[in-house]
Design a protein around this motif. Structure first.
Motif, PDB file in Angstrom:
ATOM      1  N   PHE A   8      39.130  38.535  19.429  1.00  0.00           N
ATOM      2  CA  PHE A   8      38.049  38.193  20.364  1.00  0.00           C
ATOM      3  C   PHE A   8      38.464  37.019  21.244  1.00  0.00           C
ATOM      4  N   ALA A   9      39.049  35.982  20.629  1.00  0.00           N
ATOM      5  CA  ALA A   9      39.478  34.800  21.387  1.00  0.00           C
ATOM      6  C   ALA A   9      40.616  35.139  22.342  1.00  0.00           C
ATOM      7  N   LEU A  10      41.574  35.968  21.868  1.00  0.00           N
ATOM      8  CA  LEU A  10      42.697  36.347  22.718  1.00  0.00           C
ATOM      9  C   LEU A  10      42.229  37.156  23.924  1.00  0.00           C
ATOM     10  N   THR A  11      41.262  38.042  23.693  1.00  0.00           N
ATOM     11  CA  THR A  11      40.727  38.840  24.801  1.00  0.00           C
ATOM     12  C   THR A  11      40.095  37.943  25.859  1.00  0.00           C
ATOM     13  N   ILE A  12      39.337  36.953  25.425  1.00  0.00           N
ATOM     14  CA  ILE A  12      38.706  36.033  26.373  1.00  0.00           C
ATOM     15  C   ILE A  12      39.759  35.198  27.096  1.00  0.00           C
ATOM     16  N   LEU A  13      40.757  34.699  26.334  1.00  0.00           N
ATOM     17  CA  LEU A  13      41.785  33.836  26.919  1.00  0.00           C
ATOM     18  C   LEU A  13      42.631  34.578  27.942  1.00  0.00           C
ATOM     19  N   VAL A  14      43.177  35.744  27.542  1.00  0.00           N
ATOM     20  CA  VAL A  14      44.037  36.505  28.453  1.00  0.00           C
ATOM     21  C   VAL A  14      43.215  37.044  29.621  1.00  0.00           C
ATOM     22  N   GLY A  15      41.982  37.484  29.341  1.00  0.00           N
ATOM     23  CA  GLY A  15      41.117  37.929  30.433  1.00  0.00           C
ATOM     24  C   GLY A  15      40.873  36.820  31.435  1.00  0.00           C
ATOM     25  N   GLY A  16      40.694  35.586  30.932  1.00  0.00           N
ATOM     26  CA  GLY A  16      40.507  34.448  31.824  1.00  0.00           C
ATOM     27  C   GLY A  16      41.746  34.154  32.651  1.00  0.00           C
ATOM     28  N   LEU A  17      42.932  34.275  32.021  1.00  0.00           N
ATOM     29  CA  LEU A  17      44.182  34.042  32.749  1.00  0.00           C
ATOM     30  C   LEU A  17      44.386  35.097  33.843  1.00  0.00           C
ATOM     31  N   LEU A  18      44.082  36.349  33.516  1.00  0.00           N
ATOM     32  CA  LEU A  18      44.194  37.400  34.532  1.00  0.00           C
ATOM     33  C   LEU A  18      43.198  37.181  35.663  1.00  0.00           C
ATOM     34  N   SER A  19      42.022  36.673  35.313  1.00  0.00           N
ATOM     35  CA  SER A  19      41.043  36.354  36.352  1.00  0.00           C
ATOM     36  C   SER A  19      41.555  35.245  37.268  1.00  0.00           C
ATOM     37  N   ARG A  20      42.239  34.242  36.675  1.00  0.00           N
ATOM     38  CA  ARG A  20      42.820  33.167  37.477  1.00  0.00           C
ATOM     39  C   ARG A  20      43.913  33.706  38.394  1.00  0.00           C
ATOM     40  N   LEU A  21      44.719  34.653  37.861  1.00  0.00           N
ATOM     41  CA  LEU A  21      45.742  35.269  38.690  1.00  0.00           C
ATOM     42  C   LEU A  21      45.119  36.017  39.849  1.00  0.00           C
ATOM     43  N   SER A  22      44.039  36.732  39.568  1.00  0.00           N
ATOM     44  CA  SER A  22      43.325  37.439  40.624  1.00  0.00           C
ATOM     45  C   SER A  22      42.812  36.472  41.689  1.00  0.00           C
ATOM     46  N   THR A  23      42.260  35.336  41.245  1.00  0.00           N
ATOM     47  CA  THR A  23      41.769  34.326  42.191  1.00  0.00           C
ATOM     48  C   THR A  23      42.905  33.761  43.026  1.00  0.00           C
ATOM     49  N   PHE A  24      44.062  33.532  42.380  1.00  0.00           N
ATOM     50  CA  PHE A  24      45.213  32.997  43.102  1.00  0.00           C
ATOM     51  C   PHE A  24      45.683  33.975  44.170  1.00  0.00           C
ATOM     52  N   ILE A  25      45.718  35.266  43.821  1.00  0.00           N
ATOM     53  CA  ILE A  25      46.148  36.268  44.797  1.00  0.00           C
ATOM     54  C   ILE A  25      45.192  36.295  45.986  1.00  0.00           C
ATOM     55  N   GLY A  26      43.883  36.270  45.675  1.00  0.00           N
ATOM     56  CA  GLY A  26      42.904  36.267  46.755  1.00  0.00           C
ATOM     57  C   GLY A  26      43.028  35.030  47.626  1.00  0.00           C
ATOM     58  N   ALA A  27      43.204  33.859  47.006  1.00  0.00           N
ATOM     59  CA  ALA A  27      43.341  32.618  47.770  1.00  0.00           C
ATOM     60  C   ALA A  27      44.609  32.639  48.613  1.00  0.00           C
ATOM     61  N   SER A  28      45.677  33.259  48.082  1.00  0.00           N
ATOM     62  CA  SER A  28      46.928  33.344  48.830  1.00  0.00           C
ATOM     63  C   SER A  28      46.751  34.194  50.079  1.00  0.00           C
ATOM     64  N   TYR A  29      45.893  35.210  49.984  1.00  0.00           N
ATOM     65  CA  TYR A  29      45.650  36.058  51.157  1.00  0.00           C
ATOM     66  C   TYR A  29      44.762  35.328  52.163  1.00  0.00           C
ATOM     67  N   PHE A  30      43.712  34.671  51.645  1.00  0.00           N
ATOM     68  CA  PHE A  30      42.781  33.998  52.547  1.00  0.00           C
ATOM     69  C   PHE A  30      43.460  32.836  53.272  1.00  0.00           C
ATOM     70  N   ASP A  31      44.221  32.052  52.536  1.00  0.00           N
ATOM     71  CA  ASP A  31      44.957  30.941  53.140  1.00  0.00           C
ATOM     72  C   ASP A  31      46.374  31.420  53.420  1.00  0.00           C
ATOM     73  N   SER A  32      46.533  32.081  54.544  1.00  0.00           N
ATOM     74  CA  SER A  32      47.767  32.815  54.813  1.00  0.00           C
ATOM     75  C   SER A  32      48.999  31.926  54.906  1.00  0.00           C
ATOM     76  N   GLY A  33      48.827  30.622  54.958  1.00  0.00           N
ATOM     77  CA  GLY A  33      49.983  29.750  55.009  1.00  0.00           C
ATOM     78  C   GLY A  33      50.702  29.652  53.682  1.00  0.00           C
ATOM     79  N   LYS A  34      50.078  30.031  52.597  1.00  0.00           N
ATOM     80  CA  LYS A  34      50.686  29.891  51.269  1.00  0.00           C
ATOM     81  C   LYS A  34      51.779  30.918  51.027  1.00  0.00           C
ATOM     82  N   LEU A  35      51.460  32.180  51.209  1.00  0.00           N
ATOM     83  CA  LEU A  35      52.398  33.252  50.899  1.00  0.00           C
ATOM     84  C   LEU A  35      52.377  34.285  52.016  1.00  0.00           C
ATOM     85  N   PRO A  36      53.530  34.923  52.289  1.00  0.00           N
ATOM     86  CA  PRO A  36      53.522  36.035  53.247  1.00  0.00           C
ATOM     87  C   PRO A  36      52.735  37.216  52.695  1.00  0.00           C
ATOM     88  N   ARG A  37      52.314  38.067  53.594  1.00  0.00           N
ATOM     89  CA  ARG A  37      51.463  39.182  53.177  1.00  0.00           C
ATOM     90  C   ARG A  37      52.162  40.091  52.174  1.00  0.00           C
TER      91      ARG A  37
END
Length: 335
Positions: free
Chosen positions: A242-271
């Motif tokens: 249960f704890a691992l599911t929450i932890l890894v799910g949270g990390l994947l959510s952070r990765l998703s947020t990072f990808i979205g932020a990288s797209y929105f702030d186009s200066g960070k990463l190329p498309r």
């Protein structure tokens, strides 16, 4: 003959249960792949489309969400001037948006339920200690409608108990707020108590879906009660999962947020880099879903064997010597 229960499964602890999930993933990928491609891959693709949907929203091109700049996009920052960032509110939610969100929610539940049911049935077949069945995949697919009904009834009970918990926990704080109007600590305490209560509820019901699929006599409220008993039998492995599911799910959510932020702030990463990251996210999410499902089913069988040993009974499908639940649907013609 399929392999049957691993030796000592009922007495396994955390490391053995997690290793078994990985072993099943690697050894039986051929058996699992039709269900992965049918139910889990679409789930990962929907998550991938969600990432690109946020990007479309940022540019006002989304066909699903009303046009307008995303509150964290460059367009919104420029619209309020360069001397300060005060993002505008998000676009208004329309009836069309609500319908689409509802439809996507139903689709995600359907895919998740079918994935749980099919993976459960596949592992049950592996542990059944019966002759190999060449049409097992077809048999499992044919059994899914009945399992889906039991999962639906169980989900309704989970929803009702969740709503009852929210009301029960929140009501005293609302009453206290009427007396102590200037007490912001009440809102914080309410959130803490509510989060703890719902987390405990989710932990107790951890194995309810597996029970509903693999024990046809136990679904709905009965599956929830049985899940609580099975979780008790393997408390530490269940808590770890249960704890691992929450932890890894949270990390994947952070990765998703990072990808979205990288797209929105186009200066960070190329498309192109953002697209690569989004695909990597989808693959990681898919592997995570399959592995967690397998470990959960192994945990169910380990808990059930221990529970049945204490109750002096055996798993139901081992009782039946005259009835093979995986009998071929098509009998090959004799030469």
């Amino acid at each position: 003959m399929v392999e049957g229960y691993p030796y000592g499964l009922g007495g396994w602890g955390v490391p053995a249960i997690f290793r078994e999930g990985g072993r099943l993933f690697g050894r039986y990928i051929g058996l699992l792949s039709p269900f992965i491609f049918a139910f889990l891959l679409p789930t990962a693709l929907i998550q991938l489309l969600e990432l690109f949907g946020l990007a479309w929203w940022a540019s006002g091109q989304s066909p699903f969400i009303p046009p307008g700049p995303h509150p964290h996009s460059f367009a919104s920052k420029i619209s309020v001037g360069l001397d300060g960032y005060n993002p505008p509110p998000p676009p208004p939610v329309t009836g069309r948006t609500i319908l689409i969100m509802f439809a996507v929610g139903i689709l995600m539940w359907l895919l998740a339920s079918l994935a749980v049911a099919s993976i459960c049935k596949a592992v049950e077949y592996i542990y059944a200690e019966q002759e190999e069945n060449p049409s097992v995949i077809k048999s499992i697919f044919s059994s899914l409608p009945g399992a889906l009904f039991r999962l639906f009834v169980t989900s309704i009970w989970v929803l009702l108990l969740t709503l009852a918990t929210i009301i029960t926990v929140s009501l005293p704080f609302y009453l206290l707020a009427l007396v102590f109007k200037q007490a912001p600590i009440l809102a914080l305490l309410q959130q803490v108590f509510l989060s703890v209560s719902l987390t405990i509820l989710g932990f107790i019901f951890l194995l309810s879906q597996e029970v509903a699929v693999l024990e046809p006599a136990h679904y709905g409220l009965s599956a929830l009660k049985k899940s609580a008993k099975l979780v008790q039998e393997k408390f530490l492995p269940a808590l770890t999962l249960f704890a691992l599911t929450i932890l890894v799910g949270g990390l994947l959510s952070r990765l998703s947020t990072f990808i979205g932020a990288s797209y929105f702030d186009s200066g960070k990463l190329p498309r192109w880099a953002v697209y690569v990251l989004a695909v990597i996210f989808a693959v990681l999410y898919l592997v995570f879903l399959v592995y967690v499902l397998l470990v959960t089913v192994v945990l169910y069988f380990s808990s059930k064997l221990k529970y049945d040993a204490e109750e002096g009974s055996l798993p139901e499908f081992l009782h039946s010597s005259n009835e093979n639940p995986y009998a071929p649907l098509v009998v090959p013609a004799e030469n």
